[in-house]
Design a protein around this motif. Structure first.
Motif, PDB file in Angstrom:
ATOM      1  N   GLU A 149       0.807  -1.224   0.000  1.00 49.92           N
ATOM      2  CA  GLU A 149       0.000   0.000   0.000  1.00 49.92           C
ATOM      3  C   GLU A 149       0.846   1.283   0.000  1.00 49.92           C
ATOM      4  O   GLU A 149       0.660   2.151  -0.858  1.00 49.92           O
ATOM      5  CB  GLU A 149      -0.975  -0.056   1.175  1.00 49.92           C
ATOM      6  N   PRO A 150       1.800   1.452   0.914  1.00 52.55           N
ATOM      7  CA  PRO A 150       2.632   2.659   0.835  1.00 52.55           C
ATOM      8  C   PRO A 150       3.510   2.712  -0.409  1.00 52.55           C
ATOM      9  O   PRO A 150       3.828   3.789  -0.901  1.00 52.55           O
ATOM     10  CB  PRO A 150       3.495   2.591   2.102  1.00 52.55           C
ATOM     11  N   GLU A 167      11.428   3.490   7.804  1.00 52.15           N
ATOM     12  CA  GLU A 167      11.045   3.843   9.166  1.00 52.15           C
ATOM     13  C   GLU A 167       9.557   4.147   9.262  1.00 52.15           C
ATOM     14  O   GLU A 167       8.869   3.685  10.161  1.00 52.15           O
ATOM     15  CB  GLU A 167      11.868   5.059   9.616  1.00 52.15           C
ATOM     16  N   VAL A 168       9.079   4.935   8.298  1.00 49.55           N
ATOM     17  CA  VAL A 168       7.676   5.356   8.377  1.00 49.55           C
ATOM     18  C   VAL A 168       6.721   4.226   7.997  1.00 49.55           C
ATOM     19  O   VAL A 168       5.700   4.014   8.639  1.00 49.55           O
ATOM     20  CB  VAL A 168       7.421   6.565   7.446  1.00 49.55           C
ATOM     21  N   TYR A 169       7.053   3.514   6.932  1.00 49.04           N
ATOM     22  CA  TYR A 169       6.091   2.552   6.391  1.00 49.04           C
ATOM     23  C   TYR A 169       6.339   1.112   6.814  1.00 49.04           C
ATOM     24  O   TYR A 169       5.503   0.244   6.594  1.00 49.04           O
ATOM     25  CB  TYR A 169       6.103   2.607   4.861  1.00 49.04           C
ATOM     26  N   GLY A 170       7.490   0.843   7.411  1.00 48.49           N
ATOM     27  CA  GLY A 170       7.803  -0.538   7.744  1.00 48.49           C
ATOM     28  C   GLY A 170       8.368  -1.272   6.540  1.00 48.49           C
ATOM     29  O   GLY A 170       8.280  -0.794   5.413  1.00 48.49           O
ATOM     30  N   CYS A 179       5.825  12.012   4.304  1.00 47.34           N
ATOM     31  CA  CYS A 179       5.293  10.642   4.344  1.00 47.34           C
ATOM     32  C   CYS A 179       4.176  10.544   5.369  1.00 47.34           C
ATOM     33  O   CYS A 179       3.108  10.001   5.107  1.00 47.34           O
ATOM     34  CB  CYS A 179       6.390   9.644   4.715  1.00 47.34           C
ATOM     35  N   LYS A 180       4.445  11.075   6.556  1.00 46.68           N
ATOM     36  CA  LYS A 180       3.463  10.937   7.642  1.00 46.68           C
ATOM     37  C   LYS A 180       2.179  11.681   7.315  1.00 46.68           C
ATOM     38  O   LYS A 180       1.084  11.229   7.641  1.00 46.68           O
ATOM     39  CB  LYS A 180       4.038  11.467   8.952  1.00 46.68           C
ATOM     40  N   PHE A 214       0.342  -6.805   6.152  1.00 45.72           N
ATOM     41  CA  PHE A 214       1.030  -5.836   5.302  1.00 45.72           C
ATOM     42  C   PHE A 214       1.043  -4.450   5.944  1.00 45.72           C
ATOM     43  O   PHE A 214       1.587  -3.511   5.386  1.00 45.72           O
ATOM     44  CB  PHE A 214       0.368  -5.753   3.914  1.00 45.72           C
ATOM     45  N   LYS A 215       0.410  -4.316   7.104  1.00 41.92           N
ATOM     46  CA  LYS A 215       0.491  -3.065   7.872  1.00 41.92           C
ATOM     47  C   LYS A 215       1.242  -3.402   9.165  1.00 41.92           C
ATOM     48  O   LYS A 215       0.630  -3.678  10.212  1.00 41.92           O
ATOM     49  CB  LYS A 215      -0.903  -2.529   8.194  1.00 41.92           C
ATOM     50  N   PRO A 216       2.590  -3.376   9.105  1.00 43.16           N
ATOM     51  CA  PRO A 216       3.395  -3.953  10.183  1.00 43.16           C
ATOM     52  C   PRO A 216       3.106  -3.385  11.576  1.00 43.16           C
ATOM     53  O   PRO A 216       3.067  -4.143  12.549  1.00 43.16           O
ATOM     54  CB  PRO A 216       4.832  -3.637   9.769  1.00 43.16           C
ATOM     55  N   ASP A 217       2.901  -2.069  11.684  1.00 39.92           N
ATOM     56  CA  ASP A 217       2.720  -1.488  13.026  1.00 39.92           C
ATOM     57  C   ASP A 217       1.469  -2.000  13.711  1.00 39.92           C
ATOM     58  O   ASP A 217       1.497  -2.424  14.867  1.00 39.92           O
ATOM     59  CB  ASP A 217       2.643   0.045  12.933  1.00 39.92           C
TER      60      ASP A 217
END
Lengths: 136, 560, 321
Positions: free
Chosen positions: B215-216, B549-552, B520-521, C228-231
């Motif tokens: 997605e990101p 960092e932001v998106y993993g 990004c955020k 897919f959304k790790p956090d």
């Protein structure tokens, strides 16, 4: 002597993500009667060595198509030896020019398979050359 | 009704005579094999005739070049105005070495540039990262900072020559470097042209150079599309790729379907996320296909692709501008069809594959060199590959007429069949909820795995032939000169990078990286901040680490 | 150093080879297992079961991280099916856990079922002992994933997770199969998918109707979102990890560890008896051709399975039956 099942690891060291060959090989090894672990792409040599030991495999098959085999393959052999697992057979395949073969053999790679090698030839090599090492 | 009734009835009569004759002959001399199929295992008939395309609608299905649905070509004039771009993918070792190779290729008659990066760059790592050990420069050029990039484009007329860059997760960073380099040379962004591959969906499906989750990743792609639409109008911001899907082992139909469905996913994301109207950005979407060894299957695949995309853009997305309906594509001949055994055979394969791409109407072409199964191409090998295109263009007559195979019963029938099968896949993926959902379910990945395994088994069983590998095998080794990338390249590159880090304004670098993080955020466009960052000499990894960092980081479900 | 001492010291290579010896039925391995048995009983054993494709391995990968964050050492036994045609197996769970491969506090070992039904391998019980004896705080056992047959796991685990995914038709099947009864914790994975609320409601309704397990434990239903959304995924898995530890604490508090141990021990003993009594008899029957003769008799309708088995029992268990 009990017949042992052969345990094989297929691994892709380094950043190369071309894994068609590795995935096909993993399926083929299952069809050949082996227990196969494929560790996926983007593994460091340290990850591969640690996994091989945890899984007590007899063979590690390394695949690399990015040209970085000259560093990566010997590094896996070196780490296995350092951890006392030098008896694990390491073989390699991928985009490897013939002029690099000898250096790889000298570093402890036991066989190299380039594009065009049939799946059966790889299985035959393993069946002929690899027996689980008995350790007391 | 494509043919008059009399024609069909005459054909029926003649066909029956022919079938009788075939039966008689085959009983005396049986066919060499029972089943005749393409390399993708699509079965092909002994003969095609009017009946096979009797339901074709001339205007709606075939038509004329430059007219919907563009089966015969996007433009009315074909290759007479301009041949396809001779665009050889190249990159090796250091930026300096690659710059030399680029000048050589331009001198030899290449008409567009195409950049191959090394793996650390492709994956968003710097040369001194522990993950990059042993990889520097081995399969492409090593770029860490704008300094390297400026050396790469040294002496290149960026306002006259278009440049393609095969780069995916870090595409925003490398494109930012290209834009920054142009600005430094005094060339306005409105004048630069080129392509960034920037197609993340196929990474998850096939090529596996990934960084952040789907997605990101798609969001960053949309950022580049938006930026290009506003500021760099001549730039193709995505090259939606099937090449890698095919190289990973898919069939031709899968390559066709997954690529176009990826394209549709991007169209929808840009419309939904950025609120742009489809005609504002769709003309700058481009595609990238494989040209594999089955000659006719490839030509039909490319024709079917044009027709499907035209229909999708006009009917599904309501694009009004004909340029949005065009499917423009680059082609590369199939790397996976080349053999290490009897390498000179590869010249023949590449030539036939290149011809197929031309007859398929490609806008731009890369031809593989004969030694690429073993290493990066040598100067002499790459020259042969380039000459292959030039011979096709100047000597063979392939460019004399538009869509020469149009109207052939076989070609039209196969084009129809491939289109139909592709729609089946597209509809299936729609039902799954789209391409990102299908990737999550592992659908395209497993289809490809199955096809790759099946093909290898067919090769091993001699059901499919690779000359020199499982038929006409020779023992003798033909030594060919091979290019070697010196391990010293890595050492030198690390030294360069260290020097850049020392001399640059590190505070400015930190600020621009923070700006990227905030963008990004907040969901803002990262591109302007990327350009700023690279001008401050931020490295590829430094920017990519912000994304991570932001998106993993993406964790591959590892389906095989 | 003797093998048992190496195991106690946490030597991975020795441990993995011991597990392999058990898998390959090497006689000496049994002796070693006997010698390390006194060291076992400290690890929490967590079984993870559910149909193929529900995401067990990705969950285990997340649970490893959550456990390591709590400074617990982890063992993982990931089981995959042996092909009945080739005898080989693709052990494909590890690939999703590779980021932990270098962590010395994590030991991941893949096993093939080698013909065993029930989603596990015959060697799993002893493999758990090995990891337990090594000092692992928590041992995850991931079953094959054929879903409905996988109640075997209750004989080995303190805590059983049943993992479901919306829209896979799991809802009705699982309720019929009895697998729902073995769950100590329900996990609705991929809960972002369509059908998630419906599945959760169905689970709750079923739980409302069921009698409570001993000690009044009502299996929680924990939802895990998109990996897919790790956090977000990490946060959800942390909840699951806490629930797993909570279940173990519940067992301890309610004095149920002994019950679980008893259940496990009975099963192990049965297996051992089966192994020591039935297998040698079967081996003789096969090698003397007696088994084939019995099969012929049955095919010719000259006898029935029960009568033949009784004859064998009388022959080999003289005076016992």
């Amino acid at each position: 002597m009990t017949e042992r099942k052969l345990r094989v690891m297929v691994a892709k060291p380094g950043l190369d993500g071309h894994d068609r060959g590795a995935r096909v090989l993993a399926r083929c090894f299952r069809d050949a009667g082996y227990e196969v672990i494929y560790t996926g792409c983007h593994q460091t040599p340290a990850q591969i060595a640690a996994s091989a030991i945890q899984e007590d495999v007899d063979v590690v098959g390394l695949s690399c198509l990015s040209g970085a085999h000259r560093y990566l393959f010997p590094q896996v052999v070196k780490l296995l030896q350092e951890k006392g697992a030098g008896d694990i057979t390491v073989i390699g395949g991928g985009i490897i020019p013939e002029q690099d073969f000898q250096k790889l053999y000298d570093a402890g790679i036991k066989a190299i398979f380039v594009p065009g090698a049939t799946l059966d030839s790889i299985v035959r090599w393993i069946n002929t050359n690899v027996k689980p090492v008995e350790r007391t | 009704m494509y043919f008059a009734k009399e024609v069909l009835s005459q054909s029926g009569e003649l066909r029956r005579k022919w079938e009788d004759e075939v039966r008689k002959m085959v009983s005396k001399v049986p066919d060499q094999k029972e089943r005749w199929s393409t390399v993708s295992d699509l079965e092909i008939k002994r003969l095609y005739s009017p009946e096979d395309i009797k339901d074709t609608d001339f205007t709606g299905d075939i038509g004329y070049p430059g007219q919907f649905p563009f089966l015969r070509g996007n433009q009315a004039t074909g290759y007479r105005g301009r041949y396809w771009t001779f665009r050889m993918f190249s990159g090796m070792g250091s930026a300096e070495d690659t710059n030399k190779r680029w000048h050589m290729l331009l001198k030899e008659g290449q008409t567009g540039l195409s950049t191959a990066f090394d793996f650390p760059t492709l994956m968003g790592y710097d040369t001194d990262s522990p993950k990059a050990r042993g990889e520097c420069g081995k399969c492409g050029v090593a770029i860490d900072t704008l300094e390297d990039f400026l050396q790469l484009v040294d002496g290149i007329p960026m306002d006259k020559v278009t440049t393609s860059m095969t780069i995916n997760p870090p595409a925003s960073v490398l494109w930012a470097m290209y834009c920054a380099a142009a600005e430094i040379k005094g060339i306005p962004l409105t004048q630069i042209g080129g392509t960034i591959q920037n197609d993340m969906l196929k990474e998850f499906i096939a090529q596996k150079t990934f960084m952040c989750p789907p997605e990101p990743s798609v969001k960053i792609v949309s950022d580049t599309v938006e930026f290009g639409t506003q500021y760099v109008p001549k730039w193709n911001t995505i090259s939606i790729s099937g090449y890698h899907i095919r190289e990973a082992g898919s069939t031709a139909v899968q390559e066709l379907a997954f690529t176009l469905r990826d394209g549709m996913e991007y169209v929808e994301d840009v419309i939904n996320r950025k609120g742009l109207k489809v005609d504002e950005f769709a003309p700058r979407f481009s595609f990238f296909f494989n040209s594999h060894v089955d000659f006719f299957e490839e030509i039909c695949k490319m024709r079917a692709a044009r027709r499907i995309w035209a229909k999708v853009m006009r009917d599904r997305y309501n694009a009004k501008d004909p340029r949005s309906w065009w499917m423009r594509f680059h082609t590369q001949t199939a790397g996976c069809s080349l053999t290490a055994q009897q390498p000179y055979n590869n010249v023949v394969r590449t030539a036939i594959q290149a011809l197929a791409a031309v007859l398929g109407g490609t806008q731009s072409l890369h031809t593989n060199s004969l030694d690429e199964v073993m290493c990066l191409p040598s100067d002499s090998a790459v020259q042969i590959a380039l000459r292959t295109q030039q011979i096709i263009a100047e000597e063979t007559g392939a460019a004399n007429t538009i869509d020469p195979l149009g109207g052939s019963y076989f070609i039209e029938a196969l084009t129809n069949e491939m289109e139909e099968q592709a729609w089946d896949y597209i509809n299936k993926i729609d039902e799954m909820g789209g391409m990102v959902a299908a990737i999550e379910k592992g659908f395209p990945q497993l289809e490809i795995s199955d096809a790759a395994y099946k093909f290898q088994r067919q090769i091993d069983a001699n059901e499919k032939i690779m000359v020199g590998v499982n038929k006409y095998v020779t023992d003798e080794e033909i030594p060919i000169p091979l290019l070697e990338i010196d391990d010293k390249v890595e050492e030198d590159q690390i030294a360069r990078l260290t020097a850049v880090r020392r001399k640059r304004d590190n505070k400015a670098v930190k600020k621009s990286l923070d700006d990227i993080k905030n963008a990004c955020k907040k969901g803002e466009n990262v591109m302007p901040h990327c350009i700023e960052a690279v001008k401050n000499l931020a490295s590829v990894q430094e920017v990519c680490d912000v994304y991570r960092e932001v998106y993993g980081e993406y964790r591959d479900p590892g389906l095989y | 150093m003797g093998i048992d001492k190496k195991i106690k010291a946490g030597d991975v290579r020795t441990a993995s080879r011991l597990i392999r010896d058990i898998e390959d039925s090497i006689p000496e391995a049994k002796l070693t297992i006997k010698s390390i048995f006194p060291l076992t009983g400290k690890a929490q054993v967590v079984g993870i079961t559910g149909s193929p494709g529900v995401g067990k391995s990705t969950l285990v990968d997340g649970l490893i991280e959550a456990s390591r964050n709590k400074e617990k050492t982890v063992g993982v036994l990931a089981v995959d099916p042996t092909s009945p045609f080739t005898g080989g197996a693709t052990l494909g769970d590890r690939i999703r856990m590779q980021r932990h491969s270098e962590d010395p506090g994590v030991f991941i070992r893949s096993l093939a079922t080698r013909g065993s039904l029930g989603g596990l391998s015959k060697a799993v019980g002893d493999a758990i002992h090995v990891m337990d004896a090594m000092g692992k705080d928590i041992v995850f056992v991931e079953t094959v994933g054929t879903g409905q047959q996988e109640v075997e796991i209750i004989h080995y685990a303190h805590t059983v997770l049943v993992v479901l995914v919306p829209g896979m038709g799991d809802e009705i099947q699982a309720i019929k199969a009895g697998i729902m009864e073995i769950a100590d914790i329900f996990v609705v994975n991929k809960s972002h998918r369509e059908g998630s609320s419906k599945l959760q409601r169905e689970l709750m309704a079923m739980l409302d109707m069921s009698p409570l397990a001993p000690g009044d434990w009502r299996p929680p239903v924990i939802t895990i979102g998109n990996s897919f959304k790790p956090d977000d995924f990490e946060k959800d898995v942390e909840k699951l990890s806490a629930s797993i530890l909570g279940h173990y604490e519940h067992l301890v508090r309610s004095n149920l560890i002994g019950d679980r141990l008893r259940r496990k021990t009975i099963h192990e003993l049965n297996e051992a008896l089966r192994s020591s009594i039935l297998e040698p008899v079967l081996r003789v029957l096969v090698s003397t051709g007696e088994l084939d003769r019995m099969v012929e008799k049955l095919l010719n309708k000259e006898s029935d399975p029960c009568s033949l088995a009784e004859e064998i029992a009388e022959k080999y268990l003289q005076g016992c039956v």
